[in-house]
Design a protein around this motif. Sequence first.
Motif, PDB file in Angstrom:
ATOM      1  N   UNK A 422    -108.515  34.748 -64.095  1.00  0.00           N
ATOM      2  CA  UNK A 422    -107.445  35.650 -63.985  1.00  0.00           C
ATOM      3  C   UNK A 422    -106.770  35.932 -65.534  1.00  0.00           C
ATOM      4  N   UNK A 423    -106.681  36.970 -65.823  1.00  0.00           N
ATOM      5  CA  UNK A 423    -106.031  37.417 -66.961  1.00  0.00           C
ATOM      6  C   UNK A 423    -104.588  36.877 -67.094  1.00  0.00           C
ATOM      7  N   UNK A 424    -104.107  35.970 -67.342  1.00  0.00           N
ATOM      8  CA  UNK A 424    -102.702  35.670 -67.492  1.00  0.00           C
ATOM      9  C   UNK A 424    -102.588  34.407 -68.672  1.00  0.00           C
ATOM     10  N   UNK A 425    -101.720  34.530 -69.501  1.00  0.00           N
ATOM     11  CA  UNK A 425    -101.524  33.494 -70.486  1.00  0.00           C
ATOM     12  C   UNK A 425    -100.856  32.561 -69.845  1.00  0.00           C
ATOM     13  N   UNK A 430    -103.843  31.112 -64.809  1.00  0.00           N
ATOM     14  CA  UNK A 430    -105.137  31.859 -65.473  1.00  0.00           C
ATOM     15  C   UNK A 430    -106.301  31.459 -64.582  1.00  0.00           C
ATOM     16  N   UNK A 446    -112.135  41.092 -71.179  1.00  0.00           N
ATOM     17  CA  UNK A 446    -110.611  40.900 -70.628  1.00  0.00           C
ATOM     18  C   UNK A 446    -110.220  39.650 -69.982  1.00  0.00           C
ATOM     19  N   UNK A 447    -111.354  39.001 -69.756  1.00  0.00           N
ATOM     20  CA  UNK A 447    -110.707  37.612 -69.031  1.00  0.00           C
ATOM     21  C   UNK A 447    -110.877  36.538 -69.800  1.00  0.00           C
ATOM     22  N   UNK A 502     -92.850  33.816 -70.547  1.00  0.00           N
ATOM     23  CA  UNK A 502     -92.932  33.967 -68.885  1.00  0.00           C
ATOM     24  C   UNK A 502     -93.342  35.291 -68.967  1.00  0.00           C
ATOM     25  N   UNK A 503     -94.089  35.716 -67.965  1.00  0.00           N
ATOM     26  CA  UNK A 503     -94.163  37.168 -67.387  1.00  0.00           C
ATOM     27  C   UNK A 503     -93.145  37.638 -66.646  1.00  0.00           C
ATOM     28  N   UNK A 504     -92.216  38.414 -67.643  1.00  0.00           N
ATOM     29  CA  UNK A 504     -91.073  38.910 -67.261  1.00  0.00           C
ATOM     30  C   UNK A 504     -91.072  39.864 -66.010  1.00  0.00           C
ATOM     31  N   UNK A 505     -92.171  40.352 -65.950  1.00  0.00           N
ATOM     32  CA  UNK A 505     -92.065  41.467 -64.579  1.00  0.00           C
ATOM     33  C   UNK A 505     -92.627  40.611 -63.394  1.00  0.00           C
ATOM     34  N   UNK A 508     -91.182  41.497 -59.938  1.00  0.00           N
ATOM     35  CA  UNK A 508     -90.837  42.918 -59.840  1.00  0.00           C
ATOM     36  C   UNK A 508     -91.626  43.697 -59.312  1.00  0.00           C
ATOM     37  N   UNK A 509     -93.063  43.230 -59.071  1.00  0.00           N
ATOM     38  CA  UNK A 509     -93.971  44.096 -58.791  1.00  0.00           C
ATOM     39  C   UNK A 509     -94.802  43.810 -57.272  1.00  0.00           C
ATOM     40  N   UNK A 512     -97.835  40.534 -54.351  1.00  0.00           N
ATOM     41  CA  UNK A 512     -98.793  39.842 -54.939  1.00  0.00           C
ATOM     42  C   UNK A 512     -98.568  38.888 -55.973  1.00  0.00           C
ATOM     43  N   UNK A 513     -97.297  39.127 -56.584  1.00  0.00           N
ATOM     44  CA  UNK A 513     -96.746  38.125 -57.432  1.00  0.00           C
ATOM     45  C   UNK A 513     -95.632  37.205 -56.926  1.00  0.00           C
TER      46      UNK A 513
END
Lengths: 561, 1073
Positions: A422-425, A430, A446-447, A502-505, A508-509, A512-513
Amino acid sequence: MTAAPLPPKPQEPLLTPSLTGRRIVALWFPHWAAETSRADYDATQPFALIDMHKNAQRLVGLNEAAGIAGLYPAMTLPDARALVPDVQTAMADPQDAAARLQKCAYWLQRYTPWIGEDTVPQTADGLNDYGLLLDISGCAHLFGGERAVLEDIAMRLAAYRDDRAVTMRAAIAGSIGAAWGLARFAATDLSIVPEGQDAEAVLPLPPAALRLNPQHIDLCQRLGLDTIAELARFPRADLTRRFGPEPVLRLEQALGQAGESLNPYLPPPQFLARKNLPQGVTQIEALTALIGELCEMLVSQLQAEGQGAQRLDVALTRSDNLVLALAVPLANPSADAAHMLRLFEERLTRLSGGFDAGFGIEGLQLVASKTTAMTMPQENISLSNQLGGRLRKSTPIVALGGLYDRLVSRLGAHVVVRPVPHASYIPERAVRFVSVLQAQDTASDELVNPLVDAAARPLFMLCAPEPIEVIAEIPEGAPCRFRWRRVLHEVTTAYGPERISPEWWGGLMGESHAGAQNHNRKTRDYYRVEDTQGHRFWLYRDGLYQCETGNPRWFMHGVFP
Amino acid sequence: MRGFAELAAISNFSFLHGASHPQEMVETAAAFGYRAIGLADRNTLAGVVRGHAAAKQAGLRYLPGARLVTQCGFEVIAYPRSRAAYGALSQCLTQANRRGRKGECLLSMDDVLGLARHAALCWLAVPPLRAEPVFGEKLAQLAAATRQVYALLVPLYGADDKTRLRDIAAMADWAGAALLASFDPLYHAPERRPLQDVVSCIRQHMRLDEAGYRLAGNAERHIKPEAEAQRLFANYSQALSNIQKVLDACDFSLDELAYQYPEDAFDPQLSPQELLEKLAWDGAHARFPDGVPEKLDGLIRHELKLIDELHYAPYFLTVHDLVRFARAKRILCQGRGSAANSAVCYCIGITAVDPSRLDLLFERFISAERNEPPDIDIDFEHERREEVIQYIYQKYGRERAGIAATVITYRARSAVREVAKVMGLSGDIASALLALNWGGGGKPPPREHIIEAGLDPDTPSLAATLALAGQLIGFPRHLSQHVGGFVITNERLDTLVPIGNAAMDDRTFIEWDKDDLDTLGMLKIDVLALGMLSAIRRSFDLIAAHHGQAFELADVPAEDSAVYDMLCRAESIGVFQVESRAQMNMLPRLKPRDFYDLVVEVAIVRPGPIQGDMVHPYLRRRNGEEPVEFPSEELEEVLGKTLGVPLFQEQAMRIAIVAAGFTPAEADRLRRAMATFRKTGIIHEFGLRLVDGMVARGYERDFAERCFKQIEGFGEYGFPESHAASFALLVYVSAWLKHHYPAAFCAALINSQPMGFYAPAQLVAEAKRQGVTALPVCINASDAEADLENTGYEIALRLGFNQITGLLKADAEALAAARRIEGAFDSVADCAARTGIGVSTLERLARADAFATLGLTRRQALWAVRALAPESKAAALPLFDGQGVSPAVAEDEHAILPALPPGMEVLEDYASLRLSLKNHPMAFLRDSLATENVQPLAVLQDAANGKRISIAGLVICRQRPGSAKGVVFLTLEDETGTGNIVVWPDRFERYRRITIGARLMRIEGRVQRSGTVVHVVAERLHDISASLLQLTAQHGMDSTAHLPKVLRPKRQTGRKTPREMAWGGSEGGCRAY
């Protein structure tokens, strides 16, 4: 200005309808999309379905209350909101609405097998119009007459949902054209034209009732031809010269003078195998063998259509008419009988304890309830042997697909998962675990984390980072020594820091998060360190010194082998 | 080494790449005590001037450059080391721009290498995230081409940053390039990371949660303190010390772009100054054959001397050349802007405003201290401006003339739309957000409105969206071409600034906007379009053709008291500028009696004076209800002409200088801060200084605050006296035409549509009130355009084919031409055969009742036309093919069809002509309205103040001006006249739907009368649009669809009312007129 009484010209004797002998029901659902929408709304208040139409968000479906409030189809959403600020809205799903109409058509087969699609599926604004045509010639008496048919349909539709009725207007006439026009333009909701009286019923209607295109309707209005009768008094050649052939054809169709056929719905192909047994069977082994036969039958049907099954349903009918149902989803579409049978074997064996055949199973039915187009892979004949299997690269995946199916049928769809990138730092995000039935093999740039080599990640990551005590230089120096699980480690080499914000969003979305909430909201500095023993660890400082925290804490997050 | 400098900064002019304004980058660098900053945006120089200005103010050394990104993905920053190299860089970008479509810059590696070989630039190569060998190869190619090549070392805080930096250093060493330390900042502070992520997502059309590794993993790409640089680059001291090498090598500054006026030889014998003097004196003698008045003579001498000192003669000659061209082509034009109302401009024909009628000081516009070019905008007839533009291109060539850019920025609405998409807000929430009233400006709507729309502003996702959108507002989004700002240079334009393609074919524009050009002191001429000039030209032509009188702008008889009488009665429909509701209210109160009153009239109904609460004091003083006194003696000089009340932009500036102790340069900065409201913080600072300064000098705080409020108002819609004077002349001329030649004026206005506030229906009604006879569109009498027709005993207005909705101009001309050759048409078929126009056009003519002269009703004509339809070909006998119209068809032209009721005739007129000469639709409803006690609008004229009244009419105008705090103004029309309605906000909320949607309205309310101005304050509103259906006698379900479009319920929200918001800046002229 000339006053214009109807001309005394000799009438062409063509207004008398021909007796068709047919009885056509036209149903019209003026609020179909809104009323059958899955959205929850208060049916007593204005509600509208929204879609992009002609470059703007427009109302493409309304309920009755919305029409009363002054909204109209094809109105833009901002206009609508200006008029009715609290209008309830939902996104339109025309495919879903069409599917529900089709479902309705199948349901109406209880009255007649001959159900037709509507002939004019769009309104003048280019929006979808929902109606159906039924040929009930010779059927009506089964239900107590024509009016009884209409009333029965109307009553059943009125109870579409607890809180919502489906509005319907309907007409019965001798031709498709007359019924269509009357359903939409007659004064009453349900109108029935006695046989042979179509002309009297149709002539007072406006020309729009003839299924004319919008330009022709407009032209009629501008010429002052307000009813079909006024249009019909002109010689047909004069009309054709000015309108083209369509209006005359439509007029003749409405009067039953020109034939028109009903374009019936055809059900989609079904893949089904069935066996009735003269005597009840109770033995699981025997049943398995029978299911195997059904699988063979089904597979030959599937192969003929180039389809693969994605879901199989078995129904076993006991002699006491109780039906035992069993559903099997498949990870990859399959048309392999042996594979299918194996899946049922897994299920049946598991059921064997609780399997209750009663006095015996008398009927078996196997349906491929979900299928998809499938290209049959060609078997390698001789090349594979010669090339040492190099061409057989795809085989392991197929085999893995089979394994997934078997595991799923044994353990359940949600239990058998596999990791996908999964594309996440954020390291713990991940990788995600996804049901094998949904996971797809995707490899793309992308991955791939552009700042990290695979070697920079430990093979073993702790489920939860464990706090450690660390001595390190401020602000962002590498650790010199640290204590983890009471053991002190002296660091000899350190690589880093790798800074991950951190994934600041997150959070907020949408749902799923929800996972994003779990990890904390500070920037981490990761280090790869090696201690005097040669052990290698992956640890991080939580929070930037002085920016985010005064006294950053440290955590162990993984171990290199 | 001490003294860090960031040389790889980008700004938000790298569209959707950077997340900070150039000013923010520069200011942050200055705050950290950097030695210099280099700003290089992606393939553009669009942001460098702003950075330059900010650096100058902060006292920071500044390197302008561009970050060249090739199509193969190589990124390298180029800084020019000399003026010539800057020119080469600009030309290189121009070429790359011209290859692509608008906004594309197709740059290849060969372009970069070519530029490196031939021009003296410093090159800073930006390594990709993964230092792959291909980067080393490209670097080596570049290093082979030039010696000044550096590879950027940027700490990215990846997993193997040290290895990465070592790899890059090794590659640079191998390639023969040096190292350079940088943070490669995308934003000025780490807090901008969320916005950076958002713009990246907007650029890639992604949602944040889908973007994954396309975003940055941390917030390190910002400008950092020098100590950080020393610490992070401790192992690469060479990379730090090389910064100084680059700074030493690049000593080019944008200040070197000394602007040169075009020196095209106007006259080989004379120098520009001599030529200008000659032209000025020739013009003066031509305007005053009996001798130049002494006052004017003195003015001309004085101005010429000043122009000579400042060497502005070529500028005036350039403008004069355009005006001369327009004159020769008989294109009306009129100059405005700071220098336009000078005596010299009057003499050389740039303006027709006699400077001795005003009293404007030339120095006010051209000051010797601020060495700034004078500013002249020229308005041309809107339909013929293109000819002037083509003339400029032809004369100077595209190498030397170009249109300035306009920076299109994110406004509140667009920012929210984009951010909502990126944040993944669901469609209904996003559309509910957008449905809010966003106003025109840059502020999100207030909390209450959000709550009212059913949204919770405290939801985290919504709050984040609004906060991010707030940051995004004001970010440049793309460049677009300015409406008419031309730059003309002496040398090649593309060595000054890159030129890019516009969306329109064959149009190009430069990358800098007006402010940038201003900063650099470059000449620009605004070539603008003004609809009223077209209308005046048409009026002059019609008067010459039918009355035999020739006029030009300057020969219209001045100070005609009958014209002023008409304006005092507020009979100003169609008159330039003073036809709006607000102006019509002001006219009877201000009672203009001379030209200067018109100047005041034009300037006073503006947001500036209204927000500054200057209108009422002025009116009271003018009417003698309040003594004229001045806050101080020094201000008497400034405010003398306007009775002590500041009305014009210059006066506000003078107050800042005289009363608050601003230096002229500061006042100028204040003016700029006003003009660009994006920096609201700065203007607030100025406000404090202005008010405190004035109070310290003994002015009353209240007066000082009002002055500042007014300045704020000017900021958005400023109106200097010189502009007002130029407009006042057009006000006078158009009023004069309306009074003396109402038919010609009305025809000219109709032919110049769309313009102004009123539709042809109101213009024709107004002409009828003035006693003009209006004749209908007729197949055998009308021309392509509205015209005058001598009926034998009077000159009447004849509507033209252009009045018919959707009729093509070519068809209209074909009709008129065919009639001129072979005389009148005798049947529909004859008309079709001789003109060859299509059936759809004939149908439109039939619908417009243009065949009435042949004895055909609308319906009969339509029936006859349809017989010619292509569908009929199938039915027609082949025998008649190619032999014109078959006799069978011609025969049944007079078919018997139901007659159209008279009410419907009128509605049909409205549908196809947007007006009716037969009657007013309201007349048909009068009887039924009378039973409900509804009175005709004519009674309003004599209605007593406070009287309750019930009226009804067609809504012809709906306005919700921004300055009126939610009040809606409606204008109703019936067969007896018009009426003005005021709907207060509480009534609006209650009757929102009706106020916005109704076409036909019945209103109960109270009469409010002040002097001759009468309003009805609405108390109850009723939508009676449906009563029009009584006329139609239609059936079917969708009743409104059968109504003519103009009479259907229609939306006009207060969100945007361009016609009243127009005249924004000096360029606003093109919007409404």
